[in-house]
Motif scaffolding. Structure first.
Motif, mmCIF file in Angstrom:
data_model
loop_
_atom_site.group_PDB
_atom_site.id
_atom_site.type_symbol
_atom_site.label_atom_id
_atom_site.label_comp_id
_atom_site.label_asym_id
_atom_site.label_seq_id
_atom_site.Cartn_x
_atom_site.Cartn_y
_atom_site.Cartn_z
ATOM 1 N N PRO A 71 -56.193 -3.169 -46.538
ATOM 2 C CA PRO A 71 -55.181 -2.159 -46.876
ATOM 3 C C PRO A 71 -55.209 -1.820 -48.369
ATOM 4 C CG PRO A 71 -54.238 -3.876 -45.493
ATOM 5 C CD PRO A 71 -55.598 -4.349 -45.882
ATOM 6 N N GLY A 72 -55.222 -0.520 -48.666
ATOM 7 C CA GLY A 72 -55.161 -0.067 -50.048
ATOM 8 C C GLY A 72 -56.494 0.026 -50.747
ATOM 9 N N CYS A 73 -57.591 -0.242 -50.054
ATOM 10 C CA CYS A 73 -58.905 -0.229 -50.699
ATOM 11 C C CYS A 73 -59.223 1.174 -51.221
ATOM 12 C CB CYS A 73 -59.977 -0.682 -49.711
ATOM 13 S SG CYS A 73 -61.632 -0.780 -50.425
ATOM 14 N N ARG A 74 -59.518 1.266 -52.511
ATOM 15 C CA ARG A 74 -59.819 2.556 -53.129
ATOM 16 C C ARG A 74 -60.530 2.317 -54.459
ATOM 17 N NH1 ARG A 74 -54.614 5.055 -52.860
ATOM 18 N NH2 ARG A 74 -55.590 6.947 -53.656
ATOM 19 N N LEU A 75 -60.996 3.387 -55.056
ATOM 20 C CA LEU A 75 -61.626 3.305 -56.371
ATOM 21 C C LEU A 75 -60.615 2.906 -57.433
ATOM 22 C CD1 LEU A 75 -63.865 6.518 -56.596
ATOM 23 C CD2 LEU A 75 -64.659 4.156 -56.673
#
Length: 637
Positions: free
Chosen positions: A173-177
């Motif tokens: 959850p929340g994985c982003r650059l």
């Protein structure tokens, strides 16, 4: 397409001023937009990027007015190409305020078409030569694209069932650059329709799928194929690979003349050897192994770690769990980023769609100020005597970040002692801060634990003081074996030399790419090419690829069968890297981080300006490589 004066007045103020000046000047040919008074004023010791490129409010307003007027005089938008006599070089000179040394680098980053100057059919048409690439993530796909452009046969091995690399594997959850989306994308495959300023995982994965399809790479990728062993055959001058089918377990042999590792250094999850871990009866998962079946809603969750993954996971689950206990070894430094989770504004979307090259100049602008970055702020002063910083600029940087942190804990001052790092800024990876971490820690059902973990038992974790924290789910956001580069493959070079034994706990590569004793073995995003305070990892990847293709061209032109660095060149390069790292915050103090191996040596980070790596990877230095020739030719070095 025609743009109205009303739209110009409405949306232009939403744009970044310097990219607007550049893109509208390119569109209209209006050189008054590049007037000296509008040149950006960036400083080497920038704690934050100044609004409007450092121009005063009055000058910025005049510049915006000129942009509006220029667009209203030239309402028709379309493809750029020969419409004006204003060159990219002239605009780049404006954007960089005359940094001529960077002109070539910046033109390449702009995405100007790079013509192929040679192909294999031109220089070695009769030669059989196949390249094996390991990993279909950012580096592997870019490498495959370049080989295809040069007409070099290749096969790309990918252990997963589709492309994307780390953005395929990490689904937590929340994985982003945590770097700008535009600057993270390839210079040669830019797009204008990103949904977020910092793209979410799904966007990036889709981007790589689109890229692979656009470049016709999929037909040369062997999915579900894990390279487990690679052995150099001296007599035949080729690599013999063992490739395991990840579905059936069947192993097959493959022969290639060159082997390129594009596996990166965040592909081996690390879970500390906690006492009693095998006794724990709850669910446990490493962040990189997250899957759709992980149950956290309504659960008691223990989260170990406060690095990049934990920083994204915690705010995205805190509102849905019964309790969240976060175990912190050391607090992270965070750079203010109010737009970290925001979607791109309507104004920016309009500019992207209606000013043809705005997205390219905006990407270049973001790349440029990241090139300057925080480098000067993380340089260590050998005469500086304070332990919480490494120089006077670094102390100012620290003070600014501490002030930002304090402002987020009004009424929760009891947490400040735990959330303000004790080590200097730049020693560890810096995260992006939009206030969500502070919000998470201030929730009544969140507990921040700074004591060391003593052991696990059936129900949870016990700390060294004896406190017990029960959990239904334990998440290990404990990072990766970042210094164990290529650790998943048994690589054997000349005479059966093991790469693992050669490196031990200190992975190194000449120019981050090649290793003596391992002919025709190349690394993309290899040892000491990671970045801390400057730039984009994509840039380092593209530079490494350029050097690899130069090595291959050298093989074809000379008729040699193999290339590798001399041992002297390798040793001198390693020494030079160590000297550079000792002068930076991340190596100047003895703080543990994933950049360091067990003995404290930094084998991950690049310590010099980006321009230095760009120049290093433009060509092959014949005095620093060993060439192996067929028996019919005289061997030379």
């Amino acid at each position: 397409m025609t743009i109205s004066a009303q739209d110009v007045d409405r949306f232009v103020p939403a744009g970044e001023l310097i990219p607007l000046l550049c893109s509208v000047a390119e569109l209209t040919g209006d050189r008054t937009l590049l007037a000296d008074e509008f040149r950006p004023r960036l400083e080497l010791e920038m704690i934050a990027i100044p609004e409007h490129g450092g121009l005063s409010a009055e000058v910025a307003e005049e510049a915006f007015e000129r942009v509006r007027n220029a667009l209203k005089r030239h309402p028709a938008s379309g493809d750029i190409g020969g419409q004006t006599d204003l060159s990219a070089e002239e605009i780049i000179d404006f954007l960089t305020n005359g940094a001529g040394d960077y002109a070539g680098l910046m033109k390449r980053e702009l995405g100007e078409p790079v013509q192929v100057t040679w192909t294999k059919d031109e220089v070695a048409p009769e030669r059989d030569f196949v390249v094996g690439i390991v990993g279909a993530g950012q580096s592997g796909l870019a490498m495959a694209r370049e080989l295809r452009r040069l007409g070099i046969d290749y096969v790309l091995f990918e252990a997963a069932d589709k492309v994307g690399g780390t953005w395929r594997w990490n689904t937590y959850p929340g994985c982003r650059l945590d770097t700008s989306t535009l600057a993270y994308s390839y210079s040669f495959f830019q797009r204008r329709d990103w949904r977020h300023y910092f793209a979410v995982r799904e966007e990036i994965e889709d981007y790589y799928i689109e890229f692979a399809e656009h470049e016709q790479l999929l037909e040369s990728i062997q999915f579900n194929s894990e390279v487990t062993r690679a052995s150099w055959n001296e007599g035949d001058a080729r690599w013999e690979l063992d490739v395991r089918d990840t579905r059936s377990g069947e192993v097959s042999g493959v022969l290639v003349q060159a082997l390129i590792s594009a596996v990166g250094f965040v592909n081996q999850p690390k879970i500390p050897d906690f006492k009693g871990l095998d006794q724990y009866r709850g669910e446990k998962i490493h962040s990189a192994e997250w899957h759709s079946g992980v149950e956290y809603r309504g659960k008691r969750v223990n989260l170990i770690g406060t690095g990049a993954s934990a920083y994204q996971i915690a705010p995205n689950i805190v509102d849905e769990v019964e309790s969240l206990t976060i175990f912190q070894r050391s607090a992270p430094w965070m750079l203010p980023a109010p737009l970290y989770e925001a979607e791109v504004s309507p104004g920016r979307q309009w500019l992207m769609e209606n000013i043809p090259s705005y997205y390219r100049w905006l990407r270049l602008w973001e790349f440029w100020h990241s090139t300057i970055g925080k480098y000067a702020l993380t340089m260590a002063d050998p005469n500086w005597s304070f332990t919480e910083s490494v120089s006077e600029p670094n102390q100012r940087f620290r003070d600014a970040l501490v002030s930002n942190i304090r402002g987020q804990y009004d009424g929760h001052e009891d947490l400040l002692g735990a959330v303000i790092p004790k080590y200097p800024v730049g020693v560890k990876r810096m995260l992006r801060d939009n206030g969500q971490w502070a919000r998470t820690l201030q929730q009544p059902h969140t507990v921040l634990v700074t004591e060391a973990i003593e052991s696990f038992d059936e129900e949870g974790i016990r700390t060294v003081s004896g406190d017990h924290h029960r959990a239904d789910l334990t998440v290990f956001a404990t990072g990766f074996h970042g210094t164990n580069y290529l650790g998943t493959i048994d690589v054997r070079g000349r005479g059966g030399l093991s790469l693992r034994e050669h490196w031990g706990d200190e992975s190194r590569a000449y120019k981050g790419v090649t290793v003596p004793g391992f002919p025709n073995l190349f690394c993309v995003a290899g040892p000491n090419t990671g970045l801390v305070a400057i730039g984009s990892q994509t840039f380092m990847c593209e530079c490494g690829i350029n050097y690899i293709t130069e090595c291959l061209r050298h093989l074809f032109v000379t008729g040699a069968t193999a290339i590798e660095p001399t041992r002297d060149a390798y040793r001198d390069y390693v020494k030079w890297i160590e000297e550079g790292n000792r002068g930076m915050a991340w190596a100047a103090v003895p703080e543990q981080s994933w950049y360091r191996n067990a003995s404290g040596t930094n084998t991950v980070v690049w310590p010099y300006p980006l321009l230095t790596y760009y120049e290093l990877t433009r060509s092959v230095d014949e005095d620093e490589v060993v060439m192996t020739y067929p028996a019919s030719q005289k061997a030379s070095a």
